[in-house]
Scaffold this motif. Structure first.
Motif, short mmCIF file in Angstrom:
data_model
loop_
_atom_site.label_atom_id
_atom_site.label_comp_id
_atom_site.label_asym_id
_atom_site.label_seq_id
_atom_site.Cartn_x
_atom_site.Cartn_y
_atom_site.Cartn_z
N ALA A 149 0.84 31.08 99.98
CA ALA A 149 -0.52 30.67 99.67
C ALA A 149 -0.57 29.57 98.62
CB ALA A 149 -1.32 31.87 99.19
N LYS A 150 0.61 29.23 98.07
CA LYS A 150 0.72 28.21 97.01
C LYS A 150 -0.17 28.55 95.83
CE LYS A 150 2.14 24.51 100.16
NZ LYS A 150 3.56 24.73 99.86
N LYS A 151 -0.18 29.83 95.50
CA LYS A 151 -0.94 30.32 94.36
C LYS A 151 0.02 30.77 93.25
CE LYS A 151 -5.18 30.42 96.19
NZ LYS A 151 -6.35 29.74 95.59
N PRO A 152 -0.31 30.53 91.98
CA PRO A 152 0.46 31.17 90.91
C PRO A 152 0.44 32.68 91.10
CG PRO A 152 -0.98 29.49 90.01
CD PRO A 152 -1.38 29.67 91.46
N LEU A 153 1.52 33.33 90.72
CA LEU A 153 1.68 34.77 90.91
C LEU A 153 1.59 35.48 89.57
CD1 LEU A 153 2.41 37.28 92.61
CD2 LEU A 153 4.82 36.67 92.29
N ILE A 154 0.61 36.37 89.44
CA ILE A 154 0.49 37.24 88.27
C ILE A 154 0.97 38.63 88.69
CG2 ILE A 154 -1.12 38.38 86.68
CD1 ILE A 154 -2.92 35.88 86.99
N ILE A 155 1.89 39.19 87.93
CA ILE A 155 2.41 40.54 88.21
C ILE A 155 1.92 41.47 87.11
CG2 ILE A 155 4.44 41.97 88.60
CD1 ILE A 155 5.97 39.43 89.35
N SER A 156 1.19 42.52 87.50
CA SER A 156 0.66 43.47 86.54
C SER A 156 0.64 44.85 87.19
CB SER A 156 -0.73 43.04 86.07
OG SER A 156 -1.13 43.79 84.94
N ALA A 157 -0.09 45.78 86.60
CA ALA A 157 -0.21 47.13 87.14
C ALA A 157 -1.43 47.78 86.51
CB ALA A 157 1.05 47.95 86.87
N THR A 158 -1.67 49.03 86.85
CA THR A 158 -2.73 49.81 86.22
C THR A 158 -2.10 51.08 85.64
OG1 THR A 158 -3.25 50.95 88.28
CG2 THR A 158 -4.48 48.94 87.81
N GLY A 159 -2.84 51.77 84.82
CA GLY A 159 -2.33 53.02 84.29
C GLY A 159 -1.40 52.84 83.10
N LYS A 160 -0.57 53.84 82.86
CA LYS A 160 0.27 53.91 81.67
C LYS A 160 1.48 52.99 81.75
CE LYS A 160 2.78 57.36 78.89
NZ LYS A 160 3.13 58.79 78.77
N PHE A 161 1.96 52.74 82.97
CA PHE A 161 3.21 52.01 83.15
C PHE A 161 3.01 50.67 83.83
CE2 PHE A 161 4.70 56.32 82.60
CZ PHE A 161 5.89 56.17 81.91
#
Length: 231
Positions: free
Chosen positions: A49-61
């Motif tokens: 998609a030629k988009k910057p990639l943000i890596i995250s999550a939800t919760g405690k970890f």
């Protein structure tokens, strides 16, 4: 399972399951085989998609690293499993798009190293630790993981982190060169999106080529098969 949300600014990859704070089957976002395959596929989708990639999550970890239940089940030899972990690192570290880790909670072991695969790392200031617990757990570091750590962290910090299993809060992680920024929890994703917007013009094949050239020695470490004699 991990999921991707694509906006005008970025592709946001969440390491948990959509619609819940914690996935009951994998509440710590550990590196199961299907989980790793999904993260790899979503990384490819963001690149396409030629988009910057943000890596995250939800919760405690953010992620608590290796799937120990899977390892101890004997479903496959440990070296084969670790090779798959290294392959995921190689994919993220050479992604042909800007990558930003928005570390929302604890990042331990292999999960701490996944955060290091991103070009830029931001951690919430009020909660969560970055840590390499392997020494405390009597576990060695395979060549690929050790190579990644040497590439991404200053030696003095890395020596302490690897040999003492210290837990770094966000402020100490910034001071040690593990992450670039610590921000309030309610600013974590927005700050990651700001960085994504700043770097969006670099997305494309050339960025991937630049990263592969920059990380050539690391890629040799990550691509080297893990020996059966590791343990």
């Amino acid at each position: 399972m991990p999921y991707l949300t694509v906006t005008d600014d970025a592709a946001e990859l969440y390491l948990g399951t959509e619609g819940v704070e914690l996935d009951e089957k994998n509440p710590e976002n550990r590196f199961g085989r299907e989980w790793m395959a999904k993260v790899a596929d979503l990384t490819d989708e963001a690149i396409a998609a030629k988009k910057p990639l943000i890596i995250s999550a939800t919760g405690k970890f953010f992620t608590n690293g290796l799937d120990t239940d899977y390892i101890f089940s004997g479903a496959e030899p440990l070296p084969t499993y670790l090779d798959a972990v290294h392959a995921l690192y190689a994919k993220v570290v050479t992604a042909a798009t800007p990558t930003i880790a928005a570390i929302n909670g604890h990042a331990f072991g292999a999960g701490a190293m996944l955060a290091l695969c991103a070009d830029y790392r931001i951690m919430r200031a009020d909660r969560g630790f970055w840590s390499l617990p392997e020494a405390a757990l009597n576990m060695p570091f395979p060549r690929g993981m050790a190579g990644l750590l040497r590439t991404r962290i200053p030696d003095a910090t890395l020596t302490e982190a690897m040999l003492t299993s210290r837990r770094y809060g966000a402020a100490d992680a910034v001071a040690g060169g593990i992450i670039e920024e610590a921000v309030d929890a309610d600013r974590l994703l927005e700050r990651a999106r700001e960085v994504a917007r700043e770097r969006a013009s670099f997305a494309g094949d050339n960025l991937g080529a630049v990263k592969r050239a920059l990380r050539l020695p690391l890629l040799e470490d990550l691509n080297a098969p893990t020996p059966a004699t590791l343990l």
